[in-house]
Structure formats: C-alpha cells, structure tokens
Design a protein around this motif. Structure first.
Motif, PDB file in Angstrom:
ATOM      1  N   THR A   1       0.840  -1.203   0.000  1.00 14.27           N
ATOM      2  CA  THR A   1       0.000   0.000   0.000  1.00 14.27           C
ATOM      3  C   THR A   1       0.873   1.251   0.000  1.00 14.27           C
ATOM      4  OG1 THR A   1      -1.744  -1.187   1.180  1.00 14.27           O
ATOM      5  CG2 THR A   1      -1.816   1.207   1.262  1.00 14.27           C
ATOM      6  N   PHE A   2       1.898   1.243   0.830  1.00 13.30           N
ATOM      7  CA  PHE A   2       2.836   2.360   0.896  1.00 13.30           C
ATOM      8  C   PHE A   2       3.507   2.598  -0.455  1.00 13.30           C
ATOM      9  CE2 PHE A   2       7.345   3.555   1.856  1.00 13.30           C
ATOM     10  CZ  PHE A   2       7.111   4.835   2.313  1.00 13.30           C
ATOM     11  N   ALA A   3       3.937   1.516  -1.087  1.00 12.75           N
ATOM     12  CA  ALA A   3       4.704   1.636  -2.326  1.00 12.75           C
ATOM     13  C   ALA A   3       3.864   2.082  -3.506  1.00 12.75           C
ATOM     14  CB  ALA A   3       5.372   0.298  -2.641  1.00 12.75           C
ATOM     15  N   CYS A   4       2.572   1.829  -3.473  1.00 12.94           N
ATOM     16  CA  CYS A   4       1.730   2.132  -4.635  1.00 12.94           C
ATOM     17  C   CYS A   4       1.444   3.612  -4.785  1.00 12.94           C
ATOM     18  CB  CYS A   4       0.405   1.377  -4.541  1.00 12.94           C
ATOM     19  SG  CYS A   4      -0.820   2.164  -3.484  1.00 12.94           S
ATOM     20  N   VAL A   5       1.620   4.388  -3.727  1.00 10.21           N
ATOM     21  CA  VAL A   5       1.171   5.782  -3.749  1.00 10.21           C
ATOM     22  C   VAL A   5       1.833   6.586  -4.867  1.00 10.21           C
ATOM     23  CG1 VAL A   5       1.096   7.948  -2.445  1.00 10.21           C
ATOM     24  CG2 VAL A   5       0.445   5.798  -1.343  1.00 10.21           C
ATOM     25  N   PRO A   6       3.174   6.598  -4.991  1.00  8.94           N
ATOM     26  CA  PRO A   6       3.768   7.385  -6.082  1.00  8.94           C
ATOM     27  C   PRO A   6       3.405   6.865  -7.464  1.00  8.94           C
ATOM     28  CG  PRO A   6       5.448   6.116  -4.930  1.00  8.94           C
ATOM     29  CD  PRO A   6       4.214   5.986  -4.125  1.00  8.94           C
ATOM     30  N   VAL A   7       3.035   5.590  -7.572  1.00  9.44           N
ATOM     31  CA  VAL A   7       2.635   5.038  -8.867  1.00  9.44           C
ATOM     32  C   VAL A   7       1.251   5.546  -9.248  1.00  9.44           C
ATOM     33  CG1 VAL A   7       2.216   2.927 -10.167  1.00  9.44           C
ATOM     34  CG2 VAL A   7       4.061   3.001  -8.481  1.00  9.44           C
ATOM     35  N   ILE A   8       0.297   5.425  -8.343  1.00  7.30           N
ATOM     36  CA  ILE A   8      -1.064   5.882  -8.628  1.00  7.30           C
ATOM     37  C   ILE A   8      -1.105   7.395  -8.813  1.00  7.30           C
ATOM     38  CG2 ILE A   8      -3.401   6.030  -7.648  1.00  7.30           C
ATOM     39  CD1 ILE A   8      -2.888   3.342  -6.323  1.00  7.30           C
ATOM     40  N   ALA A   9      -0.227   8.112  -8.121  1.00  7.18           N
ATOM     41  CA  ALA A   9      -0.208   9.578  -8.233  1.00  7.18           C
ATOM     42  C   ALA A   9       0.123  10.051  -9.642  1.00  7.18           C
ATOM     43  CB  ALA A   9       0.795  10.155  -7.232  1.00  7.18           C
ATOM     44  N   ARG A  10       0.658   9.167 -10.480  1.00  6.76           N
ATOM     45  CA  ARG A  10       0.976   9.541 -11.866  1.00  6.76           C
ATOM     46  C   ARG A  10      -0.278   9.800 -12.696  1.00  6.76           C
ATOM     47  NH1 ARG A  10       6.112   6.807 -13.926  1.00  6.76           N
ATOM     48  NH2 ARG A  10       4.961   6.800 -15.878  1.00  6.76           N
ATOM     49  N   GLU A  11      -1.406   9.242 -12.266  1.00  5.92           N
ATOM     50  CA  GLU A  11      -2.656   9.375 -13.016  1.00  5.92           C
ATOM     51  C   GLU A  11      -3.639  10.196 -12.198  1.00  5.92           C
ATOM     52  OE1 GLU A  11      -3.167   8.438 -16.026  1.00  5.92           O
ATOM     53  OE2 GLU A  11      -1.330   7.287 -16.341  1.00  5.92           O
ATOM     54  N   PRO A  12      -3.838  11.483 -12.521  1.00  9.64           N
ATOM     55  CA  PRO A  12      -4.668  12.363 -11.685  1.00  9.64           C
ATOM     56  C   PRO A  12      -6.071  11.822 -11.424  1.00  9.64           C
ATOM     57  CG  PRO A  12      -3.456  13.646 -13.305  1.00  9.64           C
ATOM     58  CD  PRO A  12      -3.227  12.207 -13.653  1.00  9.64           C
ATOM     59  N   GLY A  13      -6.697  11.229 -12.430  1.00 10.06           N
ATOM     60  CA  GLY A  13      -8.044  10.713 -12.232  1.00 10.06           C
ATOM     61  C   GLY A  13      -8.090   9.597 -11.208  1.00 10.06           C
ATOM     62  N   LEU A  14      -7.190   8.625 -11.353  1.00  8.47           N
ATOM     63  CA  LEU A  14      -7.126   7.531 -10.390  1.00  8.47           C
ATOM     64  C   LEU A  14      -6.694   8.031  -9.010  1.00  8.47           C
ATOM     65  CD1 LEU A  14      -5.421   4.727 -12.526  1.00  8.47           C
ATOM     66  CD2 LEU A  14      -7.832   4.884 -11.872  1.00  8.47           C
ATOM     67  N   ALA A  15      -5.759   8.982  -8.998  1.00  4.04           N
ATOM     68  CA  ALA A  15      -5.286   9.520  -7.720  1.00  4.04           C
ATOM     69  C   ALA A  15      -6.416  10.192  -6.950  1.00  4.04           C
ATOM     70  CB  ALA A  15      -4.141  10.500  -7.959  1.00  4.04           C
ATOM     71  N   ALA A  16      -7.244  10.957  -7.651  1.00  3.11           N
ATOM     72  CA  ALA A  16      -8.344  11.644  -6.971  1.00  3.11           C
ATOM     73  C   ALA A  16      -9.334  10.662  -6.364  1.00  3.11           C
ATOM     74  CB  ALA A  16      -9.055  12.565  -7.960  1.00  3.11           C
ATOM     75  N   LEU A  17      -9.518   9.530  -7.023  1.00  3.60           N
ATOM     76  CA  LEU A  17     -10.464   8.531  -6.546  1.00  3.60           C
ATOM     77  C   LEU A  17      -9.878   7.683  -5.423  1.00  3.60           C
ATOM     78  CD1 LEU A  17     -13.182   7.008  -6.914  1.00  3.60           C
ATOM     79  CD2 LEU A  17     -12.004   5.574  -8.612  1.00  3.60           C
ATOM     80  N   TRP A  18      -8.646   7.249  -5.578  1.00  2.00           N
ATOM     81  CA  TRP A  18      -8.081   6.237  -4.695  1.00  2.00           C
ATOM     82  C   TRP A  18      -7.236   6.782  -3.541  1.00  2.00           C
ATOM     83  CZ3 TRP A  18      -9.100   1.137  -4.389  1.00  2.00           C
ATOM     84  CH2 TRP A  18      -9.856   0.581  -5.428  1.00  2.00           C
ATOM     85  N   LEU A  19      -6.443   7.819  -3.772  1.00  2.00           N
ATOM     86  CA  LEU A  19      -5.480   8.217  -2.749  1.00  2.00           C
ATOM     87  C   LEU A  19      -6.109   8.686  -1.446  1.00  2.00           C
ATOM     88  CD1 LEU A  19      -2.457   9.791  -4.664  1.00  2.00           C
ATOM     89  CD2 LEU A  19      -2.845   7.437  -3.895  1.00  2.00           C
ATOM     90  N   PRO A  20      -7.252   9.374  -1.457  1.00  2.00           N
ATOM     91  CA  PRO A  20      -7.830   9.737  -0.150  1.00  2.00           C
ATOM     92  C   PRO A  20      -8.106   8.527   0.739  1.00  2.00           C
ATOM     93  CG  PRO A  20      -8.841  11.037  -1.883  1.00  2.00           C
ATOM     94  CD  PRO A  20      -7.999   9.998  -2.571  1.00  2.00           C
ATOM     95  N   LYS A  21      -8.543   7.435   0.156  1.00  4.15           N
ATOM     96  CA  LYS A  21      -8.814   6.235   0.953  1.00  4.15           C
ATOM     97  C   LYS A  21      -7.514   5.494   1.300  1.00  4.15           C
ATOM     98  CE  LYS A  21     -13.290   6.779   0.784  1.00  4.15           C
ATOM     99  NZ  LYS A  21     -14.236   5.865   0.135  1.00  4.15           N
ATOM    100  N   ILE A  22      -6.556   5.489   0.392  1.00  2.00           N
ATOM    101  CA  ILE A  22      -5.283   4.823   0.665  1.00  2.00           C
ATOM    102  C   ILE A  22      -4.505   5.556   1.761  1.00  2.00           C
ATOM    103  CG2 ILE A  22      -3.014   4.279  -0.330  1.00  2.00           C
ATOM    104  CD1 ILE A  22      -4.485   3.791  -2.993  1.00  2.00           C
TER     105      ILE A  22
END
Length: 556
Positions: free
Chosen positions: A144-165
């Motif tokens: 979970t920790f490691a995925c954050v900078p990867v998902i952050a590359r895609e603004p749409g996915l980041a907006a959906l997922w990062l608040p919960k992660i």
C-alpha cells in the motif's frame, strides 16, 4: 504387604534455571542503536512518539497478537453456502488488530501525507519496531505504501483512490471503495512462466472501447494480500489503432461499483513462513482495470513501487535480525550453565557479540537509506538511494537467515520448539531475500545502475569514504575500492555478488565508524572487511570489547 501412605507426593522436581519470557519491554527505548540512529538521521523530533509506540509493541498483549496471527492462518472460501462465488479470505482477529495498529501508526502512508526531513526515517523506525511483533501483516502495508507514487501519476485515479489509501482508518470490510473508510493495495505481477522475468508475462489487456478501462485475462501466480481493495497489475496491452502495446501497468480494483470484479482466487499458497499473510494464485477472467502510464512502459511505471518494497525488505530483515538477537541475548543472560550465565561463557559471549554487530550494522544501513529517501530531491542523495537499495536488499536479506539460525542455536533445544518465537523468526528470515527480486536480481540491478547512471557509483563510494581517517583497516579497503571504481560498471555478471558483498560491508563499516561507539565500530571493521561472504559468527578478534558490545545490545 506394605500399606500405601495416605498422601502421595508425585512431584519429582522444582523448575529452575528457565528464563523469563522477553515481554513487556520497550522495543524502541530499549534499543540503543535504534534510538541513536533515529536522532542521527534526522527524526529526533518524533522520539517521544516512537518511545510510546515501542512500549505498545513490546507489550505482552501485542506480542501475543503476533503469535495468534500465525497460529491460526488465513482461510479461503471460494463460495458461500448457496453456491455463489465470493472469493473471501478470512483472517484471525489478531491479524486485523495488527493491521489496524500499523495503519494508525502511519506505516502505510506517513511520509506521503507529511513529507519532509525525517519522515522516511521515522516511518522506517516504526516499521522496524512493528516487524518485531509480527512480520506477515506488513506485506500489505508495504505494498500500500509503495503504490502511492505510482497511482499519483494518473490524476483521475489519484483523486479517486489516494484519499482512501492515505486514510489512517483500517477497514477490512469486503465492499466497493465508495463504501469504505480506508483502502489497501496489493500487487499481482508474478506469473508461472516468468518469475522475476516479468517481460515474459502472458496476461493480456484489451481496451473495452470506453476510452478508459481495459479487460485483463490471465493467471497470476503469487498475489499477496488477496483481500486488498485494488492491485497493481502488469499485463501485455494488445496494440490497436496505432497504439504501442506491450507490457503495461494497470490498477485493478477488487470491486466495481455494484459487483465484484471479474477475477477468482484459485488457492492460497502453503508457505513455509509468513503464515499470517495470505498469498494466492488468481485467475483474471476479463477483470476491469485502468492503465497507469503509457502502453509498453509498465516496468518504468512500477519502478517507484519496486524501490519502496525493496527498501521495506531491508527494514524487515534488519528487524528480524534484531528480534532474533534479542531472544538469544536475553535467554543467555538468564540461563546458567557450568556455574555462570551462558552470556558470560567466553565463546558464547563472542558469538552473541558478533550477532550484535551484524544487527546494528544492518539497522545503520537501513536508517541511512531512509535519510536518502527523505532527501530524494537532492541528486546526490537520490543517486545514493538508487545504489544502496539493491545493495542493501541483497546483503541484509541474505544475512538474516544465518543470524536467525545462529540465534536459535544460542538458545538451544528450547529455541527449536514451536512454543517460542524462534521457529517463526527462522521461517520468516528467507522471505525478504526471495520476494521483490532475488539476490541475483539485486546484484545485477546494482551493476545496471553503475553502467547506466555512473553517478550512483560515485555517490556510493563518496558515502563510504566519509569515514576515512578513523580506522586503518577501513582506510585500506576504501582506497582499494576507489582504485577499482572504474571497473564496477564493466564487472562480469558472474562477479556481481562479490562486488556487492565488498561494497555492502564497506558501507556498513563506514556508517558504524561514524555512528557507533568506537569499540563496536572497530570490532565490526576488523571482523568484516576483507572477509565478506562465507565467514561464520563467533570469530571476533581476541581484544574485542565484548562487554561494551553486549551491554549496548541488551534488550532490557
């Protein structure tokens, strides 16, 4: 015929000379090397919080959670009693309690939520402490920790997922993301035919036609934490309409808005260790996923995550060494043999001191790399991290099993019995060397860095040379490494381990000379430099200050 007495006393002996369990100790403040290292590497502001965390982790109740999470392993239910497919993995409540504690402590997200000096150091220190309670549950934490900078590359996915992660609330419920307070992320990368050679992955990805989602079809062979809310997946994108195709990174949720995603858990792996953490094989049957990064650039997209998981393998191995050392040293300080404590027997004292040197040097390397991660906007520190992560992943993970075995031998027969913690520590020890790229992969990655990014070799050598002028033996080794510096990038692959071992020992020696007491640092240099590789424990120089080393390492 003799008459039996009215009262029989069947007691044959009184139990003596058995050590008290190592529990209700502070795993932070009771570790001198950890306490000093956290302050030295830039996280002194959090010492009070870490002391409280160390007390909680060292409590008898928390340690019992670690035992229970492994004594009663996860169970897979593929169908409910009505015959409907559910693919649910159930865990003992102890596992959930450990997960909750890890997430509330920020082990999954703290440096991303509040980046800055000391953030990675503080998180690594907490991860190190929590691992000594139980290692398996930290697999989903590190993914979970490691995925954050990867998902952050895609603004749409980041907006959906990062608040919960990034949430500090653990939510184990099997529900769609919109209904959850927090989320965890796993990885589904390895396939049967490829292993570390992920370019051989055969899972296919076909665009659905909506311009956003893809359907994945294939089999993933090692998927840890299969109850995660989403997974990073590598699959071969099918070229269409001029698109590039090739190995591509995707985010695949466990749930869609109203239904489960289209993949099935085939079975849970019967692992020799890491029992609390479920690892599965899964079938992707048209599972919906969303692309991260460009087509054909899957490896580039996921490299940031791989660096973080490999770093956590370093932390975990160093923590396992400390846990095994603490058990052995505490036992030997209490157990009497031949008229004195085992720890006072000359050869046992040398062996324990040697283990203590190994454990402290491992921790020193972990905390220095964490400081480099904190300063990743500095090119020199970024270059050091690029080299030191594969180097440390190789060396520390390789050293952990041998140390665990030696610690078990120090305890003796009691250490071999499942009632105590040593068998679990021993079975856990090889995991980090195998996962996230085996030792050979790490050494080849180090050579690749030297070849493609020459600044990484210079950063590593420069870090080693910072301790010159303190110890003659170290100075000679540093000079020899400088003389060989130009040949590293062209080193034959078959010599990669030999190069890595010398560099790792030299780097650890440099850190010990700069951060550990003189007696400890000099004993490390004299026993390790020029002897990397096959040496066994218990062969320190006759003048090594055993009392100083063992007193520093004592867990209580």
């Amino acid at each position: 015929m003799s008459q039996a007495p009215d009262v029989w006393n069947f007691a044959t002996h009184e139990v003596t000379n058995q050590p008290a369990p190592l529990a209700d100790v502070n795993l932070f403040s009771g570790d001198s090397a950890l306490r000093e290292g956290v302050a030295r590497e830039g996280a002194a502001a959090g010492l009070a919080e870490m002391e409280a965390f160390g007390a909680a982790c060292g409590s008898e109740a928390r340690l019992e959670l670690g035992r229970l999470a492994n004594a009663i392993p996860p169970q897979l239910a593929t169908h409910d009693r009505y015959g409907q497919r559910i693919d649910v993995v159930s865990y003992h409540p102890a596992y959930h309690a450990l997960m909750r504690g890890a997430i509330e402590a920020g082990l999954h997200a703290a440096p991303w939520r509040a980046p800055g000096p000391g953030a990675h150091v503080a998180r690594a220190a907490r991860f190190y402490v929590q691992t000594q309670v139980e290692a398996g549950h930290l697999c989903p934490i590190t993914m979970t920790f490691a995925c954050v900078p990867v998902i952050a590359r895609e603004p749409g996915l980041a907006a959906l997922w990062l608040p919960k992660i990034l949430s500090d609330r653990y939510d184990a419920r099997d529900l769609p993301l919109s209904q959850k307070h927090g989320a965890t992320v796993g990885m589904a990368i390895t396939e049967k035919q490829g292993g570390s050679d992920v370019r051989a992955n055969a899972t296919t990805a076909t665009p659905t036609g909506d311009g956003e989602s893809w359907r994945l079809v294939g089999h993933k062979y090692f998927v840890s934490a299969p109850m995660s809310d989403a997974f990073l997946v590598l699959a071969q994108a099918e070229p269409a309409g001029g698109s590039a195709g090739g190995l591509t990174c995707f985010l695949m949720p466990r749930w869609l808005e109203e239904t489960r995603n289209f993949f099935e858990i085939v079975r849970l792996k019967p692992k020799m260790g890491n029992v609390s953490n479920a690892t599965a094989e899964i079938e992707l049957r048209g599972a919906l996923a969303w692309r991260i990064g460009a087509e054909g650039r899957g490896l580039a997209a996921i490299l940031g995550a791989v660096a973080m998981t490999r770093f956590d393998c370093m932390v975990g191995s160093a923590a396992g060494m400390r846990a095994a050392l603490a058990q052995a040293l505490d036992h030997c300080r209490q157990r009497m043999a031949f008229g004195r404590a085992l720890a006072d027997q000359p050869l046992m004292a040398v062996t324990l001191a040697d283990l203590a040197l190994e454990a402290e040097a491992a921790l020193a390397l972990v905390l220095r790399v964490a400081r480099a991660l904190d300063a990743s906007d500095n090119p020199a520190e970024a270059a050091l991290a690029r080299a030191a992560v594969p180097l440390g992943k190789y060396w520390l993970c390789k050293r952990a099993p041998g140390l665990a075995s030696e610690a078990m031998e120090c305890i003796g027969g009691s250490g071999f019995i499942e009632d105590g913690p040593m068998p679990r520590l021993y079975r856990e020890a090889p995991v980090n060397a195998i996962w996230e790229g085996s030792g050979n992969i790490q050494c080849l990655d180090l050579l690749r860095a030297f070849s493609r990014q020459p600044e990484t070799a210079e950063a590593l050598l420069g870090e080693i040379e910072q301790a010159r002028g303190v110890d003659g033996g170290f100075d000679r080794e540093a000079a020899a490494l400088r003389a060989e510096f130009a040949a590293w990038a062209a080193c034959p692959e078959g010599q990669a381990r030999a190069v890595a071992e010398r560099l790792a020992c030299a780097l650890q020696a440099s850190l010990m000379l700069r951060g550990a007491p003189s007696a400890v640092a000099q004993a490390f240099c004299r026993s390790r430099l020029g002897n990397a590789g096959g040496r066994l424990y218990g062969a320190l120089a006759a003048d090594a200050d055993l009392d100083a080393i063992l007193t520093r390492a004592a867990p209580r």
